[in-house]
Write an enzyme that holds these catalytic residues in place. Structure first.
Site, PDB file in Angstrom:
ATOM      1  N   SER A  89      15.529  17.566  80.082  1.00  0.00           N
ATOM      2  CA  SER A  89      14.747  16.445  79.559  1.00  0.00           C
ATOM      3  C   SER A  89      14.746  16.452  78.036  1.00  0.00           C
ATOM      4  CB  SER A  89      13.305  16.555  80.058  1.00  0.00           C
ATOM      5  OG  SER A  89      12.452  15.695  79.325  1.00  0.00           O
ATOM      6  N   TYR A 106      15.467  10.160  76.111  1.00  0.00           N
ATOM      7  CA  TYR A 106      14.489   9.160  75.717  1.00  0.00           C
ATOM      8  C   TYR A 106      14.928   8.718  74.338  1.00  0.00           C
ATOM      9  CZ  TYR A 106      11.256  10.138  79.557  1.00  0.00           C
ATOM     10  OH  TYR A 106      10.686  10.263  80.797  1.00  0.00           O
ATOM     11  N   THR A 114      17.365   7.360  80.523  1.00  0.00           N
ATOM     12  CA  THR A 114      16.271   6.914  81.385  1.00  0.00           C
ATOM     13  C   THR A 114      15.831   5.524  80.961  1.00  0.00           C
ATOM     14  OG1 THR A 114      15.580   9.182  81.763  1.00  0.00           O
ATOM     15  CG2 THR A 114      13.929   7.481  82.172  1.00  0.00           C
ATOM     16  N   LYS A 131      19.470   6.103  84.575  1.00  0.00           N
ATOM     17  CA  LYS A 131      18.463   6.587  85.531  1.00  0.00           C
ATOM     18  C   LYS A 131      17.263   5.654  85.553  1.00  0.00           C
ATOM     19  CE  LYS A 131      15.459  10.646  86.261  1.00  0.00           C
ATOM     20  NZ  LYS A 131      14.138  10.249  85.767  1.00  0.00           N
ATOM     21  N   HIS A 165      11.215   7.179  88.969  1.00  0.00           N
ATOM     22  CA  HIS A 165      10.610   8.181  88.086  1.00  0.00           C
ATOM     23  C   HIS A 165       9.566   9.005  88.852  1.00  0.00           C
ATOM     24  CE1 HIS A 165      10.691   8.757  83.550  1.00  0.00           C
ATOM     25  NE2 HIS A 165       9.809   9.655  83.907  1.00  0.00           N
TER      26      HIS A 165
HETATM   27  C1  LIG Z   1       6.131  16.219  85.749  1.00  0.00           C
HETATM   28  C2  LIG Z   1       7.309  15.298  85.664  1.00  0.00           C
HETATM   29  C3  LIG Z   1       7.935  15.116  84.448  1.00  0.00           C
HETATM   30  C4  LIG Z   1       9.050  14.279  84.351  1.00  0.00           C
HETATM   31  N1  LIG Z   1       9.691  14.151  83.165  1.00  0.00           N
HETATM   32  C5  LIG Z   1      10.780  13.352  83.086  1.00  0.00           C
HETATM   33  C6  LIG Z   1      11.498  13.239  81.877  1.00  0.00           C
HETATM   34  O1  LIG Z   1      11.176  13.872  80.878  1.00  0.00           O
HETATM   35  N2  LIG Z   1      12.555  12.389  81.861  1.00  0.00           N
HETATM   36  C7  LIG Z   1      12.955  11.677  82.952  1.00  0.00           C
HETATM   37  O2  LIG Z   1      13.920  10.922  82.885  1.00  0.00           O
HETATM   38  N3  LIG Z   1      12.310  11.795  84.121  1.00  0.00           N
HETATM   39  C8  LIG Z   1      11.237  12.616  84.210  1.00  0.00           C
HETATM   40  N4  LIG Z   1      10.596  12.738  85.417  1.00  0.00           N
HETATM   41  C9  LIG Z   1      11.127  12.062  86.601  1.00  0.00           C
HETATM   42  C10 LIG Z   1      12.104  12.984  87.350  1.00  0.00           C
HETATM   43  O3  LIG Z   1      13.293  13.141  86.614  1.00  0.00           O
HETATM   44  C11 LIG Z   1      12.495  12.419  88.723  1.00  0.00           C
HETATM   45  O4  LIG Z   1      12.843  11.073  88.604  1.00  0.00           O
HETATM   46  C12 LIG Z   1      11.389  12.574  89.766  1.00  0.00           C
HETATM   47  O5  LIG Z   1      10.611  13.723  89.528  1.00  0.00           O
HETATM   48  C13 LIG Z   1      12.005  12.661  91.140  1.00  0.00           C
HETATM   49  O6  LIG Z   1      11.046  12.727  92.096  1.00  0.00           O
HETATM   50  P1  LIG Z   1      10.561  14.091  92.843  1.00  0.00           P
HETATM   51  O7  LIG Z   1       9.696  14.788  91.848  1.00  0.00           O
HETATM   52  O8  LIG Z   1       9.841  13.549  94.012  1.00  0.00           O
HETATM   53  O9  LIG Z   1      11.794  14.906  93.206  1.00  0.00           O
HETATM   54  C14 LIG Z   1       9.501  13.585  85.512  1.00  0.00           C
HETATM   55  C15 LIG Z   1       8.855  13.780  86.728  1.00  0.00           C
HETATM   56  C16 LIG Z   1       7.784  14.640  86.827  1.00  0.00           C
HETATM   57  C17 LIG Z   1       7.147  14.858  88.166  1.00  0.00           C
END
Ligand SMILES: Cc1cc2nc3c(=O)[nH]c(=O)nc-3n(C[C@H](O)[C@H](O)[C@H](O)COP(=O)(O)O)c2cc1C
Length: 350
Positions: free
Chosen positions: A105, A129, A155, A223, A247
């Protein structure tokens, strides 16, 4: 006994500070989409074929031309130091050990170069980002290329942060010593989501992808696609891959589960673009269902964080390995010797 992802989640809830657990577990609004991401998998049933010689089964495949041990990659998750002191480094080393890709990330506590140095065997993607400060973004991307990353995952569902009420209720704040070297300005400790909204460029359009592709030669993955319309635009604008994703239910509440959006995206992009999915994958059989509906691979977010919180690098390794073993068992019982043999005929709507 920690046998499956659910067990790791329960254990993570026990060991984590409640504010941090809420940050990782929570979603936007009423968390309808968060729940639906998981429930969607139970709306599909598997159609196994028998007597097909399942003597030797592999979970290995390729994603963007890279060989991986399984079609399960590590999703980008911010602030991993809230889960474990070794944070992204532990996750990257575990992903390398298990033979899969980790996506770092932008909101990591290390730079791309630091991560690549600490986990030299890792196959890394970088999640972007895109900040308003173009020069900063260009430098960041140059560092990503220099560090040997293999793809950029932009993203696109985050012009501003969704409202996550668990964090508001818990008055959740980031620790004061959390470094975030990949963004141009520091984030407020308490209101970090609002601050992030000020950093991210909310004015971007499809046209800006031209700048991104000129600035960074790596394959581009978009994404946060949920519609056929945007999938077509992604293909037209030269994306090598798309991630069907909401997300993890953290942005717009009320959108379809990722699995429910997958078929229209697959149909729209055809063969030229690799379609990945994330959101709600908790079992090897979930991976099988996503593949049957056309995903090349899936990414897992929270399951990795639960492993990290419970056991650092070995914890992430164990979660990835349990998913790989579940997938292998699922493929064998389905009558498929490899991910490539999974077809649309292997699932039906319930
Ligand atoms: C705590 C947390 C932080 C996340 N941070 C980012 C991030 O920094 N960038 C991003 O593109 N997606 C982020 N996501 C989304 C994840 O990349 C992903 O789309 C999502 O967690 C997938 O679902 P799952 O947790 O059910 O496997 C985050 C998700 C969570 C739960």
């Amino acid at each position: 006994m920690l046998l499956n992802v659910r067990d790791y989640e329960r254990e993570a809830e026990r060991v984590l500070d409640p504010g941090a657990f809420g940050y990782f577990a929570g979603g936007a609004g009423d968390e309808v989409t968060l729940r639906d991401n998981i429930e969607a998998f139970s709306r599909w049933q598997l159609r196994p074929r028998v007597l097909v010689d399942a003597g030797e089964v592999t979970t290995a495949t390729t994603v963007l031309g890279r060989e991986v041990s399984m079609p399960v990659l590590v999703a980008p998750i911010a602030f991993q130091r809230l889960a474990h002191a070794e944070a992204e480094v532990a996750t990257a080393r575990a992903a390398a050990d298990r033979g899969t890709v980790m996506c770092q990330s932008t909101l990591a506590s290390v730079t791309p170069a630091e991560l690549a140095t600490a986990a030299p065997d890792a196959h890394l993607w970088f999640q972007l980002y895109w900040s308003r400060d173009r020069a900063f973004t260009a430098d960041l991307l140059a560092g990503v290329v220099e560090a040997g990353f293999e793809a950029v995952v932009f993203t696109i569902d985050f012009p501003v942060a969704g409202r996550r009420e668990r964090d508001v209720r818990a008055a959740f704040a980031l620790p004061t010593d959390l470094s975030l070297p990949n963004i141009p300005d520091p984030l407020a400790r308490q209101d970090f989501h609002a601050d992030l909204g000020k950093i991210v460029d909310a004015t971007l359009t499809w046209r800006d992808l031209e700048w991104l592709r000129e600035t960074c030669p790596l394959p581009l993955v978009l994404k946060g696609i949920l519609t056929a319309e945007d999938a077509l635009l992604a293909a037209e604008h030269g994306a090598a891959g798309v991630v069907v994703s909401n997300h993890g239910g953290r942005q717009l509440d009320g959108v379809p589960a990722a699995l429910d959006a997958l078929p229209e995206v697959v149909e729209a992009v055809g063969e030229g673009v690799e379609v990945l999915l994330d959101g709600g994958v908790r079992r090897g059989t979930d991976v099988v269902k996503a593949m049957a509906l056309g995903a090349r691979a899936v990414l897992v977010g929270r399951p990795v964080i639960w492993g990290l919180a419970v056991g650092g690098e070995p914890g992430v390794r164990e979660v990835l390995e349990l998913l790989r073993r579940e997938l292998e068992l699922g493929l064998t019982l389905l009558g498929c010797r490899s991910p490539a043999e999974v077809t649309r005929a292997h699932v039906k709507a319930k």
